[in-house]
Design a protein around this motif. Structure first.
Motif, PDB file in Angstrom:
ATOM      1  N   ILE A   1       0.860  -1.174   0.000  1.00 60.20           N
ATOM      2  CA  ILE A   1       0.000   0.000   0.000  1.00 60.20           C
ATOM      3  C   ILE A   1       0.901   1.231   0.000  1.00 60.20           C
ATOM      4  O   ILE A   1       1.693   1.444   0.933  1.00 60.20           O
ATOM      5  CB  ILE A   1      -0.928   0.038   1.248  1.00 60.20           C
TER       6      ILE A   1
ATOM      7  N   LEU B   1      -3.303   4.176  -1.694  1.00 59.00           N
ATOM      8  CA  LEU B   1      -4.332   4.624  -0.749  1.00 59.00           C
ATOM      9  C   LEU B   1      -3.689   5.639   0.180  1.00 59.00           C
ATOM     10  O   LEU B   1      -2.572   5.415   0.641  1.00 59.00           O
ATOM     11  CB  LEU B   1      -4.820   3.464   0.122  1.00 59.00           C
TER      12      LEU B   1
ATOM     13  N   MET C   1       1.512   0.170   8.904  1.00 56.73           N
ATOM     14  CA  MET C   1       0.584   0.657   9.925  1.00 56.73           C
ATOM     15  C   MET C   1      -0.845   0.241   9.628  1.00 56.73           C
ATOM     16  O   MET C   1      -1.328   0.385   8.498  1.00 56.73           O
ATOM     17  CB  MET C   1       0.640   2.193  10.003  1.00 56.73           C
TER      18      MET C   1
END
Ligand SMILES: O=P(O)(O)OC[C@H]1O[C@H](OP(=O)(O)OP(=O)(O)O)[C@H](O)[C@@H]1O
Ligand SMILES: O=c1cc[nH]c(=O)[nH]1
Ligand SMILES: [Mg+2]
Length: 210
Positions: A76, A101, A132
């Protein structure tokens, strides 16, 4: 909780300490991300499909094995990029499919900005890479994209998660597996993980605006 694996190991504890430390500079931070990603991937890939093979050593024939799953690494953007190379080192045959994202700063909702998954046959196993997992919104959005693509199995690898985040992912996709180095207790008003480590993307790429 089924589906959530917190990997406890002294080396994980040590590298996580360096990662959390506010005085850790970006180069050392990226090194700790790499080391932790390797340790987490080792644990998350224990059940990969494999078949026995034979291999000829300089001395004699030996038992070997080959991986049978088609594996996709799904970092991501941005922070997940730092986890790609160490996992690709362990699984050189993996495909890498990036998803873009970011969290809207006001609402903390994920905003999609890059997705080029191919229309054809999906991978068998997708490993979502993102250091995270805070509210869980980004992980849920990534998993939604992957299940719509048709992946057989998805695992999320995060270095630090919040309890709320893993609960949110488990509620949305009970079939997904989540591997974390540590589940932290809470989120603050800005939806940052507490104690966490701050902003992983900014600390990785030296983009903290002073
Ligand atoms: O669980 P959530 O509440 O969705 O938060 C987690 C997301 O936030 C961070 O990305 P960020 O939006 O900071 O983007 P960046 O990687 O570009 O810094 C992190 O890398 C995750 O993608
Ligand atoms: O604590 C957090 C929450 C979201 N993204 C981060 O990088 N850190
Ligand atoms: Mg992000």
């Amino acid at each position: 909780m089924p589906g959530v694996h917190e990997v406890v190991h002294p080396l994980i504890g040590r590298h996580l300490t360096v990662l959390r430390n506010e005085t850790t500079r970006p180069a050392e931070f990226r090194g700790s991300v790499r080391r932790l990603a390797t340790l987490l991937a080792y644990e998350a890939t224990k059940d990969l499909g494999s078949l026995p093979t034979k291999v000829k050593t300089p001395v004699a024939m030996a038992e070997g094995c080959e991986l049978t799953d088609r594996i996709g690494l799904v970092p991501i953007l941005r922070a997940g990029l730092g986890m790609v190379d160490p996992v690709l080192d362990l699984i050189p045959s993996a495909e890498v499919w990036h998803l873009g994202l970011y969290r809207d700063e006001e609402t903390a909702q994920p905003v999609r900005y890059y997705d080029k998954l191919p229309p054809g046959k999906p991978v068998d196993t997708a490993l979502v890479l993102d250091p995270m997992l805070a509210t869980g919104g980004s992980a849920v959005a990534a998993l939604q994209t992957l299940y719509e693509w048709g992946v057989g199995r998805a695992k999320v690898l995060s270095l630090i998660a919040s309890q709320e985040g893993v609960d949110t992912v488990a509620a949305a996709f009970p079939q997904a597996q989540v591997y974390v180095c540590k589940v932290d207790p809470e989120l603050n008003d800005q939806k940052f993980i507490v104690p966490g480590l701050g902003d992983a993307g900014d600390r990785s790429f030296n983009t903290i605006i002073h």
